[in-house]
Design a protein around this motif. Structure first.
Motif, mmCIF file in Angstrom:
data_model
loop_
_atom_site.group_PDB
_atom_site.id
_atom_site.type_symbol
_atom_site.label_atom_id
_atom_site.label_comp_id
_atom_site.label_asym_id
_atom_site.label_seq_id
_atom_site.Cartn_x
_atom_site.Cartn_y
_atom_site.Cartn_z
ATOM 1 N N GLU A 110 -3.508 -5.848 -3.759
ATOM 2 C CA GLU A 110 -3.847 -4.663 -3.028
ATOM 3 C C GLU A 110 -4.182 -3.559 -3.754
ATOM 4 O OE1 GLU A 110 -3.909 -2.273 0.465
ATOM 5 O OE2 GLU A 110 -3.184 -4.791 0.242
ATOM 6 N N TRP A 111 -3.843 -3.439 -5.073
ATOM 7 C CA TRP A 111 -4.411 -2.563 -5.849
ATOM 8 C C TRP A 111 -5.645 -2.529 -6.197
ATOM 9 C CZ3 TRP A 111 -3.012 2.240 -7.537
ATOM 10 C CH2 TRP A 111 -3.777 2.866 -8.685
ATOM 11 N N ARG A 112 -6.286 -3.766 -6.515
ATOM 12 C CA ARG A 112 -7.505 -3.971 -6.871
ATOM 13 C C ARG A 112 -8.648 -3.576 -5.661
ATOM 14 N NH1 ARG A 112 -7.228 -9.548 -10.061
ATOM 15 N NH2 ARG A 112 -6.618 -8.907 -12.094
ATOM 16 N N THR A 113 -7.800 -3.942 -4.565
ATOM 17 C CA THR A 113 -8.816 -3.756 -3.121
ATOM 18 C C THR A 113 -8.836 -2.208 -2.685
ATOM 19 O OG1 THR A 113 -8.275 -6.085 -2.405
ATOM 20 C CG2 THR A 113 -9.002 -4.455 -0.790
ATOM 21 N N ASN A 114 -7.442 -1.507 -3.013
ATOM 22 C CA ASN A 114 -7.566 -0.406 -2.254
ATOM 23 C C ASN A 114 -6.883 0.911 -3.142
ATOM 24 O OD1 ASN A 114 -8.319 -1.053 0.593
ATOM 25 N ND2 ASN A 114 -6.574 -2.163 0.650
ATOM 26 N N LYS A 115 -7.208 0.730 -4.323
ATOM 27 C CA LYS A 115 -6.714 1.765 -5.310
ATOM 28 C C LYS A 115 -7.294 3.053 -5.086
ATOM 29 C CE LYS A 115 -9.803 0.666 -9.306
ATOM 30 N NZ LYS A 115 -10.303 -0.878 -8.434
ATOM 31 N N ARG A 116 -8.373 3.385 -4.576
ATOM 32 C CA ARG A 116 -8.780 4.521 -4.464
ATOM 33 C C ARG A 116 -8.207 5.239 -2.901
ATOM 34 N NH1 ARG A 116 -15.547 4.264 -5.078
ATOM 35 N NH2 ARG A 116 -15.478 3.831 -7.591
ATOM 36 N N ALA A 117 -8.097 4.233 -2.011
ATOM 37 C CA ALA A 117 -7.311 4.828 -0.990
ATOM 38 C C ALA A 117 -5.914 5.043 -1.046
ATOM 39 C CB ALA A 117 -7.582 3.623 0.134
ATOM 40 N N PHE B 90 1.008 -1.212 0.027
ATOM 41 C CA PHE B 90 0.101 -0.024 -0.128
ATOM 42 C C PHE B 90 0.842 1.351 -0.079
ATOM 43 C CE2 PHE B 90 -2.365 3.520 2.062
ATOM 44 C CZ PHE B 90 -3.552 3.477 1.492
ATOM 45 N N LEU B 91 2.040 1.251 0.771
ATOM 46 C CA LEU B 91 2.695 2.534 1.054
ATOM 47 C C LEU B 91 3.757 2.602 -0.240
ATOM 48 C CD1 LEU B 91 3.793 2.200 4.746
ATOM 49 C CD2 LEU B 91 2.235 4.153 3.560
ATOM 50 N N TRP B 92 3.988 1.449 -0.905
ATOM 51 C CA TRP B 92 4.803 1.456 -2.103
ATOM 52 C C TRP B 92 4.049 1.976 -3.152
ATOM 53 C CZ3 TRP B 92 4.682 -0.180 -7.304
ATOM 54 C CH2 TRP B 92 5.705 -0.141 -7.701
ATOM 55 N N TYR B 93 2.799 1.872 -3.401
ATOM 56 C CA TYR B 93 1.882 2.395 -4.291
ATOM 57 C C TYR B 93 1.765 3.919 -4.016
ATOM 58 C CZ TYR B 93 0.554 -1.828 -6.888
ATOM 59 O OH TYR B 93 0.224 -3.095 -7.580
ATOM 60 N N SER B 94 1.746 4.131 -2.813
ATOM 61 C CA SER B 94 1.385 5.372 -2.551
ATOM 62 C C SER B 94 2.506 6.499 -2.929
ATOM 63 C CB SER B 94 1.041 5.729 -1.128
ATOM 64 O OG SER B 94 -0.072 5.100 -0.768
ATOM 65 N N GLN B 95 3.704 5.980 -2.602
ATOM 66 C CA GLN B 95 4.711 6.700 -3.016
ATOM 67 C C GLN B 95 5.052 6.805 -4.502
ATOM 68 O OE1 GLN B 95 6.500 8.061 -0.453
ATOM 69 N NE2 GLN B 95 4.790 6.717 0.593
ATOM 70 N N VAL B 96 4.664 5.880 -5.317
ATOM 71 C CA VAL B 96 4.686 5.895 -6.800
ATOM 72 C C VAL B 96 3.577 7.117 -7.302
ATOM 73 C CG1 VAL B 96 4.147 4.968 -8.828
ATOM 74 C CG2 VAL B 96 5.398 3.590 -7.260
ATOM 75 N N ILE B 97 2.362 7.293 -6.694
ATOM 76 C CA ILE B 97 1.450 8.070 -6.866
ATOM 77 C C ILE B 97 2.099 9.591 -6.518
ATOM 78 C CG2 ILE B 97 -0.733 9.091 -6.287
ATOM 79 C CD1 ILE B 97 -1.042 6.551 -8.045
ATOM 80 N N ALA B 98 2.833 9.638 -5.481
ATOM 81 C CA ALA B 98 3.276 10.965 -4.942
ATOM 82 C C ALA B 98 4.300 11.560 -5.898
ATOM 83 C CB ALA B 98 3.827 10.652 -3.594
ATOM 84 N N ILE B 99 5.141 10.303 -6.242
ATOM 85 C CA ILE B 99 6.361 11.021 -7.227
ATOM 86 C C ILE B 99 5.667 11.235 -8.656
ATOM 87 C CG2 ILE B 99 8.257 10.180 -8.524
ATOM 88 C CD1 ILE B 99 9.019 8.140 -6.189
ATOM 89 N N VAL B 100 4.848 10.804 -9.098
ATOM 90 C CA VAL B 100 4.133 10.943 -10.226
ATOM 91 C C VAL B 100 3.454 12.380 -10.448
ATOM 92 C CG1 VAL B 100 2.506 10.337 -12.190
ATOM 93 C CG2 VAL B 100 3.958 8.648 -11.338
ATOM 94 N N ILE B 101 2.716 12.708 -9.119
ATOM 95 C CA ILE B 101 2.034 14.078 -9.199
ATOM 96 C C ILE B 101 2.870 15.080 -8.849
ATOM 97 C CG2 ILE B 101 0.216 15.189 -7.827
ATOM 98 C CD1 ILE B 101 -1.228 12.533 -7.405
ATOM 99 N N PHE B 102 3.882 15.165 -8.122
ATOM 100 C CA PHE B 102 4.692 16.261 -7.752
ATOM 101 C C PHE B 102 6.000 16.276 -8.363
ATOM 102 C CE2 PHE B 102 1.614 15.642 -4.177
ATOM 103 C CZ PHE B 102 1.263 16.901 -3.844
ATOM 104 N N LEU B 103 6.268 15.453 -9.404
ATOM 105 C CA LEU B 103 7.607 15.440 -9.697
ATOM 106 C C LEU B 103 7.684 16.614 -10.766
ATOM 107 C CD1 LEU B 103 10.353 14.049 -10.563
ATOM 108 C CD2 LEU B 103 9.157 12.927 -12.505
ATOM 109 N N PRO B 104 6.710 17.089 -11.523
ATOM 110 C CA PRO B 104 6.929 18.324 -12.416
ATOM 111 C C PRO B 104 7.115 19.633 -11.629
ATOM 112 C CG PRO B 104 5.080 17.219 -13.200
ATOM 113 C CD PRO B 104 5.504 16.695 -11.911
#
Length: 281
Positions: A202-209, A34-48
């Motif tokens: 984990e992605w299928r179950t908690n992707k929104r979270a 869960f935390l691994w996916y969250s870090q990926v999301i954070a990097i993609v969003i804030f990288l620019p």
């Protein structure tokens, strides 16, 4: 005074963000994934934003060392955080790990960084720490076993990265520093998450979270980093622990964890300490 009031408001919002994504993490299945996916999301969003901040960065050797230290300590923090939520409840470990920092950071900020802290600030800190110990039943820590040990380790990590990041802001802007910490988190979590068999589930179950946590985690810390430019670290670090109150409420309402009158009164004490710190610190 106006700058301090603005900084306090920003830090309180940061604390709410922090409590929210921690609640989502506790409610997840595989914490590391869960935390691994969250870090990926954070990097993609804030990288620019971080790329834009590269233009004003100062890559002196001191700054590079601080960035490397920040990434390493944040990576240690996120791994310990995942473990704490595996073995303990939100209402058990969150107050302990967030309560360690208000006790240690002001001492470090005053002794090492030379930041002043009036007597009213020390009183506020003492009240906040007392409330946090009450809410975590901190006077019986031996009964809490591994969960308390991991929570304390997380608290020490928070103390370390808070001081390191304060110094790193002299060389880079908050968005770039935040990306560096996310990369550190991702690198450490990858050692455990990618070897697990729960990535797809984990992605299928908690992707929104996961997406919400991926946005709130860096946003909350960015708010805190920006606030550091408006007020001293010794004041703001304890203020951020208002997240303890939010986390307690979330544990009661959302996670259905058992709470008593002691936890309600503890939240009131923490809030009183925050007001004292904000007015007289």
């Amino acid at each position: 005074m106006a700058a301090h009031a603005t900084a306090i408001s920003i830090v309180i919002l940061s604390g709410m963000f922090h409590a929210t994504w921690n609640t989502l993490t506790k409610n997840s299945g595989n914490k590391n994934v869960f935390l691994w996916y969250s870090q990926v999301i954070a990097i993609v969003i804030f990288l620019p934003w971080a790329i834009i901040d590269l233009q004003s960065a100062v890559f002196a050797w001191e700054g590079v060392l601080l960035l490397a230290a920040s990434a390493a300590v944040h990576g240690m923090y996120i791994l310990l955080l995942a473990r704490a939520y595996i073995v303990g409840d939100l209402s058990q470990v969150y107050p302990i790990m967030r309560g360690t920092s208000p006790l240690l950071v002001p001492l470090v900020a005053v002794v090492i960084l030379g930041e002043p802290l009036p007597i009213g600030g020390w009183i506020g800190i003492a009240v906040i720490v007392t409330g946090i110990f009450m809410i975590s039943n901190g006077f019986k820590l031996r009964e809490q076993g591994a969960a308390a040990a991991y929570a304390f380790a997380v608290g020490i990590s928070i103390t370390l990265y808070t001081v390191i990041d304060k110094l790193a802001l002299e060389y880079v802007q908050p968005a770039l520093l935040n990306i560096v910490t996310n990369v550190g988190n991702l690198a450490v979590l990858s050692l455990f998450a990618l070897r697990s068999r729960g990535m797809l589930h984990e992605w299928r179950t908690n992707k929104r979270a996961i997406v919400v946590a991926g946005v709130l985690a860096p946003s909350g810390y960015l708010l805190f980093l920006f606030a550091l430019n408006l007020a001293p670290l010794a004041i703001l670090a304890p203020m951020r622990e208002v997240g303890t109150v939010f986390a307690t409420l979330f544990a009661i309402v959302l996670l259905k964890e058992k709470q008593g009158a002691r936890r309600i009164w503890s939240s009131v004490i923490i809030t009183s300490g925050i007001i004292c710190l904000g007015l007289f610190g």
